[in-house]
Design an enzyme around this catalytic site. Structure first.
Site: not given
Lengths: 739, 342
Positions: A631, A705
């Site tokens: 997305n 991350e």
């Protein structure tokens, strides 16, 4: 700044809005401490004012006299709690220091729990607990006289598992150009806006815990061990988490105390700890030190890479991130040598904080790369290109690597070619301008997951898994994936997460959730599709259409429910059974057959005032490649947030320590700095298309991350370009530039 | 936080009378005064929650904002600021911005919009230090909280601490911004107490720590600040507040300078300089003013002013940089103020 979500390119999913967005902005989302329980007692923690020594006397009289106080738990009352072994990453307790004294092992250790009818009474009484200590001199951090550095044997044992290739010392000795530099990073705390909370509710022998968690199955099993009860008696509920960043992955000492208190009182107990307590009752990113030596040929090829790290940890626990595992793989180095040494001090045990190994180690590597580029007189981007390789020094191959595509796209968007190389050569009036860049990298971890999916004739889909959306977008991408796989509209999908009553999911750590849960989900959906296609084409008198309702009618069932388990390639066959027992197993990154990483390139502009030297970052551009992007909106959001954190990590965040007392000084949000809106101007995220069919069945690399890795180096490299001053110790503060 | 009695007063006289019913010793540490006035509460409530302040009685004076003392009056002679005016109201007032820019800037650069909407300007000048050892009662050593107990900051983490006006007993920095602007414009402060009204030069309000850091101001117990008066002095319009800090907004000063200049061509006819972030109290740099008075603001004069401002500075382990930074901040502020169009 481009404010819209990026348009999907090849191998990217549409930017559908967040599944949980409306609930969160309207306050409809119930975080664990928001869950109403009947007539709770309120807990307030009492924490130690010394880092090392003993409690000689604890006078509770004044506290007990406060109206509304019900009970005060001290060490004596908690002896029945069993010790749970420390393990990083969710498999065990966050620290070995679990007792309430009388021995004190770190500043802010929990020493008593006050329980009262109101929060206010509990707080007042906690302030009135009078403790006499016999304090000893603690070791605060590196260089403290009584800190314990690991022995050469211990260091040597760890080094056996760390990357090594060729004879790096010899290669360094014969190199045409060398650098030898030392770097340091400070302690930092997660400081999620949601504090550490626990609500415990007993119903007979059944215990329900509402607590923000990155691993509900871990918490359930560890808590059972600590309480000495069967794990099946415990349910942990954590549907929303208000920021975690690694701090809510493991069981901290508070949970069992609150559960015990609730059992003693025969009444639910609710704890919301304070901000300053958050600095000592959970984990943090420990300070690190680095020495990097590199040797290179005149053409830029790096022939020797030696990276040594020193990491601070608590007295009892050997917490280590050992990011040389990653720094040693980043480029096609000729020979490699690595070593990591732990230093034990009188501190609370550190733990995972967003991108634990790579934030400090890639900062050091990417600073050294910039120093080497300068030494060679090379453009920093070209030095990366000269050492870009599909194999590392040990011969291991990358599954996919789009690093230079990231550099080229980000450099073009940034306007890098306008840069003049000489430090101090770009200036705008009173402001010195510096441009810098660095690599971002995060290992692509693999983990197991189970999932349950139900489809009804009306096309309603329910996805259930005890995975965790810690603000990362997992609700959204799972809903998207289920809608795609089952061919239903997005708004027909309901996703339920964060509850041990559901099939187990992986710890929300290592950026593994999308890949692990998504892979299990794809499997369950395939099984549902298979059952649908098995429907007879026609039955006498029944409907013959292809509508879902018709198919179900021909099947003669009311709903299809499929439970699926996913174990990554190379994973142990009992991986799911272990997950039920709260043991997560993460593989991938540099540990498999191939090197698997999400990569990126970040470019920043800094402005330093010529006279007063304050440092500002008016713009940052990052380009990232992470396999399949589920997305583009949630991906951009994660990466943008990561880069902002990277700026914060470089310029603002540092937990200051009083070295005499081994105590944290700036333990509040006014003094622990992070950027405010005015500090963050132009942030641009570029998603670079990449396909990687080897990483996992859905082809996605975790990117939660990634964005905050390398940013600090890009900034210090830019500061050097602006001022000629090389900052080798974070954070960058203006006093380091006053010269 | 500990239980307390809560009362409300609608006029300064009523507030003072209410407070006066509790006997208060003039030697008591300012932080331990048993009756506290509550306006915006942006400082008091924090200090009560962390148990540093434990008043028996809290007198809510917000209703006074409905009187003249919540207002701003500007005339050709100067300005009168009611103590209950909120920081945001003063900062955003068109006449204040135009005629007394240093006042508006010092307020705009302080805190956050939310805090500025709540905090009164009377309370603002009494904001307590951010010294972490003062704010954490688990440290026994703090002469401000507990006279004679010592100073944990002296040998502790003191990057944010003062280099001017320190003593062996205390090095805590005065945290505010607005106070420096008041000093630069020779403001006076109006006070109401049990013995009636009085006023004093604002520069006299705060006491240097010396041997008694627990005595923070020259307000007697129970006295209430009711207003500030600022004359339309020739240097008011050419005035500026420069604040240097670790981030762009919502942060205390590492160093700041409030500068006001009356220029005759390029000669400084009259100068006012107050420094923030570097001193234990709102700090008037008279020696620096003296160095530039009657002079052209050239590099030599600027350097002399900067030297003079920090001649008596004393540094500690982590704040030695504040001398260099303070000098540069002053230099930059003087240059930028001289270059202002008025």
């Amino acid at each position: 700044m481009a404010r819209a979500a990026p348009k999907p390119q090849a191998n990217m999913g549409p930017p559908v809005p967040r599944y949980d967005g409306r609930a969160k902005v309207t306050g409809d989302a119930r975080y664990p401490s928001d869950v109403p329980v009947a007539s709770p007692a309120f807990a307030f923690l009492v924490t130690s004012a010394i880092a090392k020594g003993r409690i000689v006397r604890m006078d509770l009289a004044a506290a007990q006299a406060v109206p509304g106080v019900l009970d005060i738990l001290t060490a004596e009352d908690t002896r029945e709690l069993k010790h749970v072994k420390f393990a990083a990453g969710g498999a065990g307790a966050s620290t070995s220091i679990q007792g309430l004294g009388p021995d004190i092992d770190h500043d802010g250790q929990i020493v008593a729990v006050v329980l009262a009818d109101s929060f206010e009474a509990a707080r007042e009484a906690a302030h009135k607990v009078d403790i006499t200590y016999a304090a000893e001199e603690p070791a605060a951090t590196f260089d403290a006289t009584n800190a314990r550095e690991e022995s050469p044997e211990e260091v040597g044992e760890r080094a056996k598992k760390l990357p090594k290739a060729g004879d790096a010392a010899a290669a360094l000795a014969s190199a045409e150009v060398t650098i030898d530099a030392q770097y340091a990073t400070p302690a930092q705390h997660h400081n999620a806006i949601e504090l550490f909370t626990t609500t415990a509710l007993w119903s007979g022998d059944e215990l329900t815990i509402y607590e923000p968690s990155q691993f509900v199955f871990g918490l359930k099993n560890n808590l059972a061990e600590r309480l000495g009860i069967d794990a099946e008696q415990i349910r942990v509920v954590s549907p929303y988490v208000g920021g975690a960043f690694g701090s809510k992955a493991q069981m901290t000492p508070r949970t069992a105390l609150i559960a015990l208190a609730a059992r003693r009182l025969g009444r639910p107990v609710k704890l919301v700890s304070t901000r300053d307590q958050a600095f000592t009752i959970s984990t943090y990113r420990a300070e690190t030190r680095h020495r990097i030596r590199m040797g290179a040929r005149r053409d830029g090829r790096i022939t020797a890479f030696i990276h040594e790290g020193w990491e601070l940890t608590s007295r009892p626990d050997p917490y280590s991130v050992a990011g040389v595992e990653d720094s040693a793989r980043m480029y096609g180095f000729g020979a490699v040598e690595t070593r990591v040494t732990l230093v034990h001090a009188d501190r609370n045990t550190p733990g995972f904080m967003r991108s634990p190994p790579v934030v400090p180690y890639i900062y050091a590597l990417e600073s050294a790369m910039d120093e080497l580029a300068l030494e060679l007189g090379m453009d920093p981007v070209e030095l990366r290109r000269a050492n870009n390789s599909m194999r590392d020094a040990t011969g291991k191959e990358w599954s996919s690597r789009s690093l230079m595509e990231c550099y080229d796209e980000a450099a073009a968007a940034f306007g890098w070619k306008e840069r003049t190389a000489r430090p101090g050569s770009m200036r705008d009036g009173d402001w010195l301008i510096g441009w810098g860049c660095a690599t971002a990298a995060y290992p692509t971890h693999l983990g197991p997951s189970a999932v349950r999916v139900r489809l009804t004739p009306a096309g309603e889909v329910r996805v259930q898994v005890a995975a965790h959306d810690i603000g990362t977008g997992l609700y959204t991408v799972l809903a998207q994936l289920a809608a795609d796989e089952l061919g239903v509209p997005l708004d027909m999908v309901r996703v339920e997460l964060g509850d041990t009553a559901l099939p187990p999911g992986i710890v929300a750590g290592g950026s593994v959730s999308t890949a692990a849960t998504g892979s299990a989900l794809v499997k369950a959906c395939a099984a549902i599709r298979e059952r649908l296609t098995a429907a007879p084409a026609q039955t006498t008198g029944g409907p013959s259409g292809n509508k879902l309702e018709d198919v179900f009618e021909r099947l003669g069932i009311g709903a299809i429910e499929e439970y699926a388990e996913f174990i990554p390639e190379g994973g142990k066959p009992d991986a799911i059974a272990s997950l039920y027992k709260g043991k997560p197993a993460l593989g991938g990154g540099s540990h498999g057959e191939k090197l698997m990483y999400a990569l990126g390139a970040e470019f920043v502009e800094v402005r330093v005032h010529a006279l007063t030297r304050e440092i500002r970052v008016p713009r940052i551009v990052g380009a990232f490649a992470a396999g399949r992007i589920m997305n583009t909106r949630t991906a951009r959001s994660q990466l943008m947030g990561g880069m902002i954190w990277g700026i914060s990590s470089a310029l603002h965040e540092a937990t200051e320590i009083d070295r005499r007392h081994a105590r944290y000084i700036n333990d509040n949000l006014a003094d622990y700095l992070m950027p405010v809106n005015a500090d963050i101007r132009d942030v641009e995220v570029i998603l670079v298309p990449e396909e990687d069919s080897e990483v996992n069945p859905i082809g996605a690399k975790g990117l939660g991350e990634l964005g905050n890795v390398g940013t600090a180096a890009a900034i210090t490299n830019a500061v050097h370009h602006a001022t000629g001053v090389r900052i080798r110790e974070l954070p960058v503060r203006l006093e380091k530039l006053l010269g | 936080m500990r239980p307390f009695h809560y009362e409300r007063a609608a006029t300064p006289a009523a507030a003072v009378k209410m407070a006066g019913t509790t006997p208060m010793s003039p030697d008591q540490p300012s932080v331990a005064t048993p009756v506290q006035y509550l306006a915006g509460g942006t400082n008091l409530l924090d200090m009560m929650k962390i148990d540093v302040m434990r008043p028996d009685r809290v007198v809510d004076i917000n209703a006074i904002a409905e009187t003249r003392h919540g207002g701003i009056e500007v005339s050709d002679d100067g300005m009168w600021l009611g103590a209950l005016a909120r920081m945001a109201e003063v900062a955003e007032h068109a006449d204040v911005k135009h005629r007394f820019p240093v006042i508006a800037q010092s307020l705009t650069l302080a805190a956050s919009q939310q805090l500025r909407n709540m905090a009164s300007i009377g309370g603002n000048v009494l904001q307590r230090t951010r010294c972490p050892y003062y704010r954490d009662t688990s440290y026994a050593e703090c002469n401000k909280r507990d006279p004679g107990s010592g100073c944990a900051a002296l040998g502790g983490f003191n990057r944010m601490h003062a280099v001017l006006g320190t003593s062996k007993a205390c090095i805590a920095t005065y945290p505010g911004d607005f106070a420096q602007a008041l000093i630069a414009l020779d403001a006076r402060v109006e006070i109401t107490g049990a013995h009636g009204h009085r006023s004093m030069a604002f520069a006299e309000l705060h006491r240097r720590p010396d041997d008694e850091p627990h005595m923070e101001t020259r307000l007697a117990p129970g006295e209430l600040i009711t207003a500030f008066t600022i004359a339309a002095l020739p240097w008011a319009r050419r005035s500026k507040y420069l604040k240097i800090r670790d981030r762009e907004s919502y942060e205390f000063a590492l160093a700041s300078a409030a500068v006001a200049l009356d220029m005759d061509g390029d000669i400084v006819r009259e100068a006012r300089i107050a420094l923030g972030g570097v001193a234990t109290v709102p700090w008037r740099a008279s020696a620096a003013e003296h160095e530039i008075q009657g002079k052209r603001l050239d590099e030599r004069a600027l350097a002399a002013a900067a030297e003079a401002a920090f001649a008596d500075a004393r540094v500690f382990e982590h704040n030695a940089f504040k001398i260099a930074l303070g000098k540069r901040t002053l230099t930059r502020a003087l240059r930028e103020t001289a270059a202002m169009e008025t």
